[in-house]
Design a protein around this motif. Structure first.
Motif, PDB file in Angstrom:
ATOM      1  N   GLY A  47       1.665  13.482  -5.886  1.00  0.00           N
ATOM      2  CA  GLY A  47       2.139  12.457  -4.830  1.00  0.00           C
ATOM      3  C   GLY A  47       1.270  12.939  -3.543  1.00  0.00           C
ATOM      4  N   LYS A  50      -2.490   8.797  -1.518  1.00  0.00           N
ATOM      5  CA  LYS A  50      -2.186   7.041  -1.785  1.00  0.00           C
ATOM      6  C   LYS A  50      -3.560   6.930  -1.610  1.00  0.00           C
ATOM      7  CE  LYS A  50       2.086   8.675   1.591  1.00  0.00           C
ATOM      8  NZ  LYS A  50       2.200   7.866   3.054  1.00  0.00           N
ATOM      9  N   GLY A  53      -2.406   2.974   1.479  1.00  0.00           N
ATOM     10  CA  GLY A  53      -0.840   3.235   1.962  1.00  0.00           C
ATOM     11  C   GLY A  53       0.022   3.474   0.408  1.00  0.00           C
ATOM     12  N   GLU A  54       0.011   3.397  -0.206  1.00  0.00           N
ATOM     13  CA  GLU A  54       0.820   3.806  -1.135  1.00  0.00           C
ATOM     14  C   GLU A  54       0.931   4.833  -2.180  1.00  0.00           C
ATOM     15  OE1 GLU A  54       2.350   0.311  -3.228  1.00  0.00           O
ATOM     16  OE2 GLU A  54       1.953  -0.767  -2.048  1.00  0.00           O
ATOM     17  N   VAL A  55       1.358   5.862  -2.405  1.00  0.00           N
ATOM     18  CA  VAL A  55       1.375   6.808  -3.300  1.00  0.00           C
ATOM     19  C   VAL A  55       1.190   6.075  -5.020  1.00  0.00           C
ATOM     20  CG1 VAL A  55       2.643   9.369  -4.786  1.00  0.00           C
ATOM     21  CG2 VAL A  55       3.096   8.294  -2.024  1.00  0.00           C
ATOM     22  N   CYS A  56       0.155   6.738  -5.342  1.00  0.00           N
ATOM     23  CA  CYS A  56      -0.778   6.672  -6.780  1.00  0.00           C
ATOM     24  C   CYS A  56      -0.260   7.846  -7.938  1.00  0.00           C
ATOM     25  CB  CYS A  56      -2.381   6.524  -6.447  1.00  0.00           C
ATOM     26  SG  CYS A  56      -2.965   5.549  -8.024  1.00  0.00           S
ATOM     27  N   THR A  57       0.327   7.708  -8.920  1.00  0.00           N
ATOM     28  CA  THR A  57       0.572   8.940  -9.814  1.00  0.00           C
ATOM     29  C   THR A  57      -0.407   8.403 -11.055  1.00  0.00           C
ATOM     30  OG1 THR A  57       2.099   7.689 -10.496  1.00  0.00           O
ATOM     31  CG2 THR A  57       2.761   9.595  -9.033  1.00  0.00           C
ATOM     32  N   SER A  70      -6.322   7.700   1.014  1.00  0.00           N
ATOM     33  CA  SER A  70      -6.005   8.704   1.982  1.00  0.00           C
ATOM     34  C   SER A  70      -5.873  10.332   0.921  1.00  0.00           C
ATOM     35  CB  SER A  70      -4.680   8.406   2.739  1.00  0.00           C
ATOM     36  OG  SER A  70      -4.799   7.096   2.825  1.00  0.00           O
ATOM     37  N   ASP A  75      -9.140   9.145   5.647  1.00  0.00           N
ATOM     38  CA  ASP A  75      -9.006   8.157   4.331  1.00  0.00           C
ATOM     39  C   ASP A  75     -10.720   7.728   4.004  1.00  0.00           C
ATOM     40  OD1 ASP A  75      -6.283   8.101   5.402  1.00  0.00           O
ATOM     41  OD2 ASP A  75      -6.948   7.164   7.110  1.00  0.00           O
TER      42      ASP A  75
END
Length: 82
Positions: A47, A50, A53-57, A70, A75
């Protein structure tokens, strides 16, 4: 007593690709953030990565023109050369 804290500014880097997309795990290896595919997998699943702006798994996530990845204090913005 007042404490003043200054947040370090995030570094920004533009990454130009010659294809329609690049997979997240491949991107991490391409930029030298991860040395191996296994290390890239661990980073994504823990985790710390990002996208926009959103966590990507999802390590197979396709990154396209305009996406911002990020990782740590940087960035990376994807730009398509085509």
């Amino acid at each position: 007593m007042k404490i003043k804290v200054k947040a370090a500014q995030r570094k920004k880097e533009e990454v130009i690709i010659n294809t329609d997309f690049i997979r997240l795990d491949s991107f991490l290896k391409f930029k030298g953030i991860a040395e191996t595919g296994g290390q890239a997998k661990e980073m994504v699943q823990s985790g710390i990565v990002k996208i926009n702006g959103e966590v990507c798994t999802a390590r197979g996530k396709k990154l396209r023109n305009g996406d911002v990845i990020s990782v740590f204090s940087t960035d990376y913005s994807i730009k398509n050369e085509n």
